[in-house]
Design a protein around this motif. Structure first.
Motif, PDB file in Angstrom:
ATOM      1  N   PRO A 109       0.917  -1.332   0.062  1.00 58.82           N
ATOM      2  CA  PRO A 109      -0.044  -0.059   0.007  1.00 58.82           C
ATOM      3  C   PRO A 109       1.208   1.237   0.071  1.00 58.82           C
ATOM      4  N   TYR A 110       2.042   1.146   0.713  1.00 62.02           N
ATOM      5  CA  TYR A 110       2.818   2.294   0.853  1.00 62.02           C
ATOM      6  C   TYR A 110       3.530   2.667  -0.642  1.00 62.02           C
ATOM      7  N   ALA A 111       3.943   1.581  -1.139  1.00 63.95           N
ATOM      8  CA  ALA A 111       4.249   1.690  -2.841  1.00 63.95           C
ATOM      9  C   ALA A 111       3.391   2.231  -3.359  1.00 63.95           C
ATOM     10  N   MET A 112       1.982   1.702  -3.457  1.00 60.73           N
ATOM     11  CA  MET A 112       0.958   2.448  -3.968  1.00 60.73           C
ATOM     12  C   MET A 112       0.743   4.005  -3.866  1.00 60.73           C
ATOM     13  N   ALA A 113       1.147   4.146  -2.778  1.00 59.28           N
ATOM     14  CA  ALA A 113       0.940   5.677  -2.364  1.00 59.28           C
ATOM     15  C   ALA A 113       2.069   6.422  -3.035  1.00 59.28           C
ATOM     16  N   GLU A 114       3.416   5.837  -3.447  1.00 66.60           N
ATOM     17  CA  GLU A 114       4.264   6.679  -3.980  1.00 66.60           C
ATOM     18  C   GLU A 114       4.041   6.286  -5.591  1.00 66.60           C
ATOM     19  N   LEU A 115       3.492   5.608  -6.162  1.00 67.07           N
ATOM     20  CA  LEU A 115       3.536   5.216  -7.544  1.00 67.07           C
ATOM     21  C   LEU A 115       1.766   6.040  -7.850  1.00 67.07           C
ATOM     22  N   GLY A 116       0.797   6.025  -7.282  1.00 62.87           N
ATOM     23  CA  GLY A 116      -0.427   6.315  -7.645  1.00 62.87           C
ATOM     24  C   GLY A 116      -1.377   5.326  -8.393  1.00 62.87           C
ATOM     25  N   TRP A 117      -2.753   5.528  -8.533  1.00 60.99           N
ATOM     26  CA  TRP A 117      -3.321   4.560  -8.865  1.00 60.99           C
ATOM     27  C   TRP A 117      -2.976   3.824 -10.174  1.00 60.99           C
ATOM     28  N   GLY A 118      -2.947   4.594 -11.354  1.00 56.42           N
ATOM     29  CA  GLY A 118      -2.725   3.942 -12.590  1.00 56.42           C
ATOM     30  C   GLY A 118      -1.313   3.328 -12.722  1.00 56.42           C
ATOM     31  N   LYS A 175     -12.284  -0.781   8.550  1.00 58.81           N
ATOM     32  CA  LYS A 175     -12.191   0.774   9.196  1.00 58.81           C
ATOM     33  C   LYS A 175     -12.772   1.537   8.206  1.00 58.81           C
ATOM     34  N   GLY A 176     -12.815   1.202   6.807  1.00 54.91           N
ATOM     35  CA  GLY A 176     -13.373   2.222   5.769  1.00 54.91           C
ATOM     36  C   GLY A 176     -12.533   3.257   5.425  1.00 54.91           C
ATOM     37  N   VAL A 177     -12.951   3.917   4.218  1.00 48.87           N
ATOM     38  CA  VAL A 177     -12.003   4.879   3.804  1.00 48.87           C
ATOM     39  C   VAL A 177     -12.120   6.139   4.763  1.00 48.87           C
ATOM     40  N   GLN A 178     -10.855   6.745   4.963  1.00 49.64           N
ATOM     41  CA  GLN A 178     -10.688   7.804   6.237  1.00 49.64           C
ATOM     42  C   GLN A 178     -11.194   9.079   5.621  1.00 49.64           C
ATOM     43  N   SER A 179     -11.721   9.835   6.439  1.00 53.54           N
ATOM     44  CA  SER A 179     -12.136  11.078   6.160  1.00 53.54           C
ATOM     45  C   SER A 179     -11.499  12.040   5.387  1.00 53.54           C
ATOM     46  N   ASP A 180     -10.020  12.074   5.727  1.00 51.49           N
ATOM     47  CA  ASP A 180      -9.357  12.979   5.294  1.00 51.49           C
ATOM     48  C   ASP A 180      -8.416  12.387   4.290  1.00 51.49           C
ATOM     49  N   VAL A 181      -9.018  11.178   3.623  1.00 52.77           N
ATOM     50  CA  VAL A 181      -7.890  10.613   2.591  1.00 52.77           C
ATOM     51  C   VAL A 181      -7.528  11.211   1.466  1.00 52.77           C
ATOM     52  N   ASP A 182      -6.414  11.156   1.163  1.00 54.37           N
ATOM     53  CA  ASP A 182      -5.473  11.893  -0.036  1.00 54.37           C
ATOM     54  C   ASP A 182      -4.825  11.102  -0.960  1.00 54.37           C
ATOM     55  N   TYR A 183      -5.379  10.817  -2.002  1.00 51.95           N
ATOM     56  CA  TYR A 183      -4.640   9.927  -2.973  1.00 51.95           C
ATOM     57  C   TYR A 183      -3.599  10.576  -3.781  1.00 51.95           C
ATOM     58  N   SER A 184      -3.485  11.963  -3.595  1.00 48.53           N
ATOM     59  CA  SER A 184      -2.369  12.615  -4.413  1.00 48.53           C
ATOM     60  C   SER A 184      -0.906  12.059  -3.856  1.00 48.53           C
ATOM     61  N   LEU A 185       0.394  12.372  -4.513  1.00 54.24           N
ATOM     62  CA  LEU A 185       1.605  11.989  -4.028  1.00 54.24           C
ATOM     63  C   LEU A 185       1.949  12.556  -3.011  1.00 54.24           C
TER      64      LEU A 185
END
Length: 434
Positions: A46-55, A195-205
């Protein structure tokens, strides 16, 4: 084919960890493959995904799974490609492909970096998981313990287990580890879903500067490469399976390699759901991001501890085989129990001290993943395939292998660059053994 070994050579081979037992069942290879392949690296996805982004993240995960499944197939096929001979060790295959001396110099350093590197990272992983359990269960009036203390506790188990003689003898430990890897992977994505998606979730790098984002992208490629690390022990695992011309070992080994489906079942839900829930705030170990329900996260971390105990042993056994082969065959030491006792205890102590000195989980994954795992997992089998089978230029096999080689070389060059920056940033103000 007649056995041309001398009596002394037979005795030595019967003592060495990889060749001492050839009566493994196909399900032994399943345990060992799952234990080796579904490593603690899954927790960093998941941490790697956060650095790479969805696509890019999904693309890298899928391509890595396809390439490494292909190279795994190649290694299983090459184990007995010469009639009457088995390549029981990765470096033996390298020597056949590249020559006696060059093969050793190409394969052995990389394989050692991978196997010793995994065991160092697993020292840190086991210590961090024990520390997480301690912190979750002990809220008030607890003795303050540092990470180094937990690494020492984790290492104490290995001072006992490393004295099991060969891969078959650790099959029970490996089975427990395989079950644990499936269990904690399931808990990781199930608890994240609950736990569900966090209210302050941010998918930007997370890194806002372009240069920082590029370096983190490179490091994340290494995290993914680290997760696909089991190839380094595939030939050694296959060497434990009996083989005849009528029933070659690749048959039962392929049944064991069904484990690669389990790799996908573990990796993709953890990576995608973990990132979906936490976004770019996810920790480099997803279980560290999860705190509730307490009992479930405690259980998951204990499962990680059991798994990395077994996985440490699977990766350590080929190292012991190399060291003991050199001591007995080259330096002419007698193959005794006390020689094994001394060398294996030194190895555990060495990996423990390095893990205590440099406990940078995320940075270590990226660095080792790119520097050594990419060659041995992504493209070295392809180079050997081209060298040995010599497929026709521009044939499908030739094209596929060259695509894998190019992607693997890019991974090997880029990932360590990003990981070194990560380690340098984490090490500011760091004191060894603090």
């Amino acid at each position: 084919m007649a056995d041309e070994r001398s009596e002394e050579q037979k005795r030595i081979d019967e003592w060495l960890p990889v060749t001492s037992s050839r009566n493994a069942k196909w399900w032994y290879s399943t345990f060992h493959n799952v234990t080796a392949m579904v490593g603690a690296g899954v927790l960093s996805l998941p941490y790697a995904m956060a650095e790479l982004g969805w696509g890019p993240g999904v693309t890298v995960l899928v391509i890595s799974w396809v390439i490494t499944l292909y190279t795994l197939w190649q290694m299983v096929e090459m184990h007995e490609m010469v009639p009457g001979k088995r390549f029981d060790r990765y470096h033996e295959l390298g020597q056949y492909a590249f020559g006696e001396k060059l093969g050793l110099w190409i394969v052995v350093p990389q394989q050692l970096i991978v196997e010793v590197g995994v065991d160092i990272v697993y020292m840190v992983t086991g210590g961090k998981s024990l520390m997480k359990v301690h912190d979750l269960l002990c809220k008030n009036d607890c003795t303050t313990m540092k990470l180094k203390h937990f690494i020492m506790i984790f290492a104490s188990v290995h001072f006992l287990l490393v004295h099991l003689p060969n891969l078959n003898s650790i099959s029970g430990v490996s089975l427990a580890a395989a079950v644990m890897s499936l269990s904690y992977s399931t808990i990781a994505w199930a608890a994240a879903t609950k736990k569900g998606v966090q209210s302050d979730v941010d998918y930007s790098l997370s890194e806002k500067t372009n240069l920082g984002a590029v370096f983190n992208f490179f490091s994340a490629l290494g995290d993914v490469a680290f997760a696909y690390a089991g190839h380094n022990v595939v030939l050694e695992i296959q060497a434990t399976i009996p083989s005849t011309p009528e029933k070659p070992s690749k048959g039962p080994m392929w049944r064991g390699v069904v484990a690669y489906i389990i790799v996908a079942v573990c990796y993709f839900p953890v990576a995608l759901i973990g990132y979906w829930v936490f976004g770019n705030s996810v920790q480099d170990n997803i279980l560290i991001s999860l705190n509730k329900p307490t009992w479930l996260i405690v259980m998951a971390n204990l499962f990680v501890v059991v798994h990395v105990i077994g996985s440490y042993q699977v990766f350590a056994m080929p190292v012991f085989d190399m060291v003991e082969t050199m001591l007995v065959k080259k330096l002419r030491f007698r193959p005794t129990w006390y020689l094994r006792f001394i060398t294996r205890n030194i190895y555990v102590a060495l990996t423990m001290f390095i893990g205590m000195a440099v406990p940078f989980f995320g940075g270590l994954l990226g660095f080792f993943g790119g520097f050594a795992f990419a060659p041995t997992t992504y493209f070295l089998p392809c180079i050997m395939w081209l060298a040995i089978f010599k497929p026709k230029r521009f044939s499908l096999s030739w094209i596929i292998n060259w695509i894998c080689i190019i992607l693997g070389v890019l991974l090997m060059i880029l990932a360590p660059i990003g990981a070194m920056r990560s380690i340098i940033l984490q090490s500011k103000g760091f004191k060894f053994f603090a």
